[in-house]
Design a protein around this motif. Structure first.
Motif, PDB file in Angstrom:
ATOM      1  N   GLU A 145       0.656  -1.027   0.007  1.00 17.69           N
ATOM      2  CA  GLU A 145      -0.195  -0.176  -0.073  1.00 17.69           C
ATOM      3  C   GLU A 145       0.846   1.238  -0.088  1.00 17.69           C
ATOM      4  OE1 GLU A 145      -0.622  -1.619   4.375  1.00 17.69           O
ATOM      5  OE2 GLU A 145      -0.080  -2.512   2.107  1.00 17.69           O
ATOM      6  N   ASN A 146       2.087   1.193   0.456  1.00 16.40           N
ATOM      7  CA  ASN A 146       2.972   2.318   0.339  1.00 16.40           C
ATOM      8  C   ASN A 146       3.498   2.557  -1.211  1.00 16.40           C
ATOM      9  OD1 ASN A 146       4.533   0.569   3.381  1.00 16.40           O
ATOM     10  ND2 ASN A 146       3.002   2.535   3.246  1.00 16.40           N
ATOM     11  N   LEU A 147       3.177   1.803  -1.952  1.00 18.68           N
ATOM     12  CA  LEU A 147       3.623   1.825  -3.292  1.00 18.68           C
ATOM     13  C   LEU A 147       2.623   2.054  -4.332  1.00 18.68           C
ATOM     14  CD1 LEU A 147       6.378  -1.258  -3.299  1.00 18.68           C
ATOM     15  CD2 LEU A 147       6.871   1.235  -2.681  1.00 18.68           C
ATOM     16  N   ARG A 148       1.576   2.634  -3.858  1.00 15.13           N
ATOM     17  CA  ARG A 148       0.515   3.346  -4.899  1.00 15.13           C
ATOM     18  C   ARG A 148       0.233   4.878  -4.773  1.00 15.13           C
ATOM     19  NH1 ARG A 148      -2.656  -1.068  -1.950  1.00 15.13           N
ATOM     20  NH2 ARG A 148      -2.358  -2.980  -2.868  1.00 15.13           N
ATOM     21  N   ASN A 149      -0.011   5.277  -5.847  1.00  7.24           N
ATOM     22  CA  ASN A 149      -0.327   6.763  -5.871  1.00  7.24           C
ATOM     23  C   ASN A 149       0.977   7.472  -5.440  1.00  7.24           C
ATOM     24  OD1 ASN A 149      -2.945   6.375  -6.984  1.00  7.24           O
ATOM     25  ND2 ASN A 149      -3.629   5.790  -4.920  1.00  7.24           N
ATOM     26  N   VAL A 150       1.994   6.979  -5.824  1.00  5.69           N
ATOM     27  CA  VAL A 150       3.329   7.946  -5.358  1.00  5.69           C
ATOM     28  C   VAL A 150       3.953   8.287  -6.457  1.00  5.69           C
ATOM     29  CG1 VAL A 150       3.527   6.298  -3.169  1.00  5.69           C
ATOM     30  CG2 VAL A 150       4.570   5.720  -5.292  1.00  5.69           C
ATOM     31  N   LEU A 151       5.179   9.518  -6.704  1.00  4.58           N
ATOM     32  CA  LEU A 151       5.775   9.955  -7.327  1.00  4.58           C
ATOM     33  C   LEU A 151       7.210   9.427  -7.110  1.00  4.58           C
ATOM     34  CD1 LEU A 151       4.134  13.517  -7.450  1.00  4.58           C
ATOM     35  CD2 LEU A 151       4.045  11.749  -9.156  1.00  4.58           C
ATOM     36  N   ASP A 152       8.008   9.295  -8.159  1.00  2.68           N
ATOM     37  CA  ASP A 152       9.421   9.187  -8.161  1.00  2.68           C
ATOM     38  C   ASP A 152      10.218  10.555  -7.819  1.00  2.68           C
ATOM     39  OD1 ASP A 152      10.774  10.147 -10.346  1.00  2.68           O
ATOM     40  OD2 ASP A 152       9.040   9.220 -11.165  1.00  2.68           O
ATOM     41  N   PRO A 153      11.135  10.548  -7.393  1.00  2.00           N
ATOM     42  CA  PRO A 153      11.797  12.017  -7.121  1.00  2.00           C
ATOM     43  C   PRO A 153      11.713  13.010  -8.390  1.00  2.00           C
ATOM     44  CG  PRO A 153      13.112  10.354  -6.088  1.00  2.00           C
ATOM     45  CD  PRO A 153      12.121   9.611  -6.653  1.00  2.00           C
ATOM     46  N   MET A 154      11.997  12.524  -9.648  1.00  2.00           N
ATOM     47  CA  MET A 154      11.713  13.347 -10.704  1.00  2.00           C
ATOM     48  C   MET A 154      10.408  13.695 -11.146  1.00  2.00           C
ATOM     49  SD  MET A 154      14.766  13.918 -11.018  1.00  2.00           S
ATOM     50  CE  MET A 154      15.132  14.994 -12.578  1.00  2.00           C
ATOM     51  N   GLY A 155       9.494  12.743 -10.816  1.00  2.00           N
ATOM     52  CA  GLY A 155       8.034  13.006 -10.914  1.00  2.00           C
ATOM     53  C   GLY A 155       7.510  14.044  -9.865  1.00  2.00           C
ATOM     54  N   ALA A 156       8.040  14.107  -8.779  1.00  2.00           N
ATOM     55  CA  ALA A 156       7.981  14.949  -7.675  1.00  2.00           C
ATOM     56  C   ALA A 156       8.335  16.318  -8.091  1.00  2.00           C
ATOM     57  CB  ALA A 156       8.656  14.579  -6.517  1.00  2.00           C
ATOM     58  N   THR A 157       9.690  16.331  -9.112  1.00  2.00           N
ATOM     59  CA  THR A 157      10.028  17.706  -9.621  1.00  2.00           C
ATOM     60  C   THR A 157       9.112  18.103 -10.326  1.00  2.00           C
ATOM     61  OG1 THR A 157      12.411  16.734  -9.702  1.00  2.00           O
ATOM     62  CG2 THR A 157      11.875  18.288 -11.357  1.00  2.00           C
ATOM     63  N   LEU A 158       8.355  17.383 -11.168  1.00  2.00           N
ATOM     64  CA  LEU A 158       7.295  18.111 -11.971  1.00  2.00           C
ATOM     65  C   LEU A 158       6.062  18.616 -11.042  1.00  2.00           C
ATOM     66  CD1 LEU A 158       7.720  16.165 -15.353  1.00  2.00           C
ATOM     67  CD2 LEU A 158       8.811  18.387 -14.721  1.00  2.00           C
ATOM     68  N   ALA A 159       5.672  17.892 -10.058  1.00  2.00           N
ATOM     69  CA  ALA A 159       4.359  18.043  -9.390  1.00  2.00           C
ATOM     70  C   ALA A 159       4.456  19.198  -8.406  1.00  2.00           C
ATOM     71  CB  ALA A 159       3.949  16.459  -8.746  1.00  2.00           C
ATOM     72  N   ILE A 160       5.710  19.452  -7.608  1.00  2.00           N
ATOM     73  CA  ILE A 160       5.850  19.915  -6.632  1.00  2.00           C
ATOM     74  C   ILE A 160       5.142  21.456  -6.527  1.00  2.00           C
ATOM     75  CG2 ILE A 160       8.048  21.024  -6.413  1.00  2.00           C
ATOM     76  CD1 ILE A 160       8.276  20.162  -3.561  1.00  2.00           C
ATOM     77  N   SER A 161       5.373  21.964  -7.635  1.00  2.00           N
ATOM     78  CA  SER A 161       5.039  23.265  -7.947  1.00  2.00           C
ATOM     79  C   SER A 161       3.530  23.362  -8.774  1.00  2.00           C
ATOM     80  CB  SER A 161       5.962  24.341  -7.993  1.00  2.00           C
ATOM     81  OG  SER A 161       6.539  23.893  -9.062  1.00  2.00           O
ATOM     82  N   SER A 162       2.899  22.181  -9.149  1.00  2.00           N
ATOM     83  CA  SER A 162       2.059  22.500 -10.374  1.00  2.00           C
ATOM     84  C   SER A 162       0.812  22.773  -9.486  1.00  2.00           C
ATOM     85  CB  SER A 162       1.908  20.848 -10.680  1.00  2.00           C
ATOM     86  OG  SER A 162       0.695  20.816 -11.603  1.00  2.00           O
ATOM     87  N   ALA A 163       0.814  23.883  -9.322  1.00  2.00           N
ATOM     88  CA  ALA A 163      -0.515  24.432  -8.625  1.00  2.00           C
ATOM     89  C   ALA A 163      -0.646  26.007  -8.597  1.00  2.00           C
ATOM     90  CB  ALA A 163      -0.340  24.343  -7.117  1.00  2.00           C
ATOM     91  N   ASN A 164      -1.673  26.720  -8.166  1.00  2.00           N
ATOM     92  CA  ASN A 164      -1.737  27.990  -8.577  1.00  2.00           C
ATOM     93  C   ASN A 164      -1.082  28.697  -7.288  1.00  2.00           C
ATOM     94  OD1 ASN A 164      -3.923  28.198  -6.320  1.00  2.00           O
ATOM     95  ND2 ASN A 164      -5.393  27.548  -8.012  1.00  2.00           N
ATOM     96  N   ASP A 165      -1.263  29.925  -7.254  1.00  2.00           N
ATOM     97  CA  ASP A 165      -0.443  30.698  -6.121  1.00  2.00           C
ATOM     98  C   ASP A 165      -1.155  30.499  -4.909  1.00  2.00           C
ATOM     99  OD1 ASP A 165       1.580  32.946  -5.594  1.00  2.00           O
ATOM    100  OD2 ASP A 165       0.117  33.720  -4.709  1.00  2.00           O
TER     101      ASP A 165
END
Length: 282
Positions: A145-165
């Motif tokens: 269950e720890n390995l579902r719906n997770v990002l690798d570090p480079m995927g997190a690279t693209l996700a961490i600021s994929s948001a509005n202000d």
């Protein structure tokens, strides 16, 4: 508290650098398409002394992305050297990255390691480690269950600021790096002005997020009892680049009892989805 010796301290902060640079490079804002390319160079310092560089590049073709990073750390007058290379690929679902693969290799004077992770949809499909050692009996077991719906570090690279202000600093990023499962919990800390030597035409302000590293599995609990790295007060300062629909990290700070490890931008070059080119320099 046990204080690490200088060599151990620099080595661990090198790993802390790799953790945060992998989780801190630029990503698109929620209402814009990913830029075609982002290239960045960062200066790494420890306790006020320059110790290396981090270089990052990502490309997006409208459907899939590739991201690469490499770190070079040299300290103790060259007696200690550490290098890390990171690559990731995947697709984009709406505004969210969907990782397909991740590879990481690290090298010191005496040791080389590598990690390869593949994904099948929203779950980790396989992990290959070199050297392939059994997990420490002291480590918290990584469960399916720890390995579902997770990002690798480079995927997190693209996700961490994929948001509005409003919510860029109000979210949790779930990460699995091939060994450890952890959350990066972002909360707002404030704003600060940016001084530019050459005007870029972008807002001259940083959005500062406090980041808490929350271990989930794969870690040794004793490492988080009075740790010398302050895992609760890591900091990422993001800069909005509306012309490209992207937030880029300007500074990442990892505090510790023996000094701070800091990643500071030197230059960022962006090719937006409309082929507009934007250059940022510290």
């Amino acid at each position: 508290m046990t204080m690490p010796n200088s060599r151990s301290g620099v080595k661990r902060l090198g790993l802390a650098f790799s953790m945060m640079v992998a989780a801190g490079a630029g990503a698109t804002a929620a209402d814009a398409q990913f830029p075609s390319e982002v290239s960045a160079v960062y200066r790494l310092s420890f306790n006020g002394f320059d110790v290396g560089k981090y270089r990052f590049n990502s490309r997006y073709d409208g459907k899939s992305y590739t991201a690469k990073g490499d770190t070079q750390v040299s300290a103790l007058f060259g007696a200690f050297k550490w290098a890390g290379n990171f690559t990731g690929s995947g697709s984009v679902e709406g505004k969210d990255p969907q990782p397909a693969s991740f590879e990481m290799s690290t090298k010191t004077r005496s040791k080389t390691t590598s990690v390869k992770v593949s994904f099948n949809g929203s779950r980790v499909a396989s992990v290959a480690l070199v050297p392939n050692k059994n997990p420490s009996p002291e480590a918290v077991k990584v469960k399916p269950e720890n390995l579902r719906n997770v990002l690798d570090p480079m995927g997190a690279t693209l996700a961490i600021s994929s948001a509005n202000d409003a919510d860029a600093c109000n979210r949790t990023i779930p990460v699995f790096d091939g060994k450890a499962r952890y959350d990066l919990k972002l909360t707002p800390k404030g704003r600060e002005p940016v001084k530019e030597k050459r005007q870029s035409g972008q807002p001259a302000e940083l959005l500062v997020c406090q980041v808490k590293y929350v271990p989930i599995a794969g870690h040794k609990p004793k490492d988080f009892v009075n740790p010398w790295i302050d895992y609760d007060h890591i900091e990422i300062a993001l800069r909005a680049v509306p012309s490209a629909g992207v937030y880029v990290p300007y500074r990442v700070t990892v505090p510790s009892t023996i000094g701070a490890a800091v990643m500071t931008v030197e230059s960022i070059n962006i090719t937006a989805a409309n082929n507009q080119r934007i250059a940022l320099k510290q």
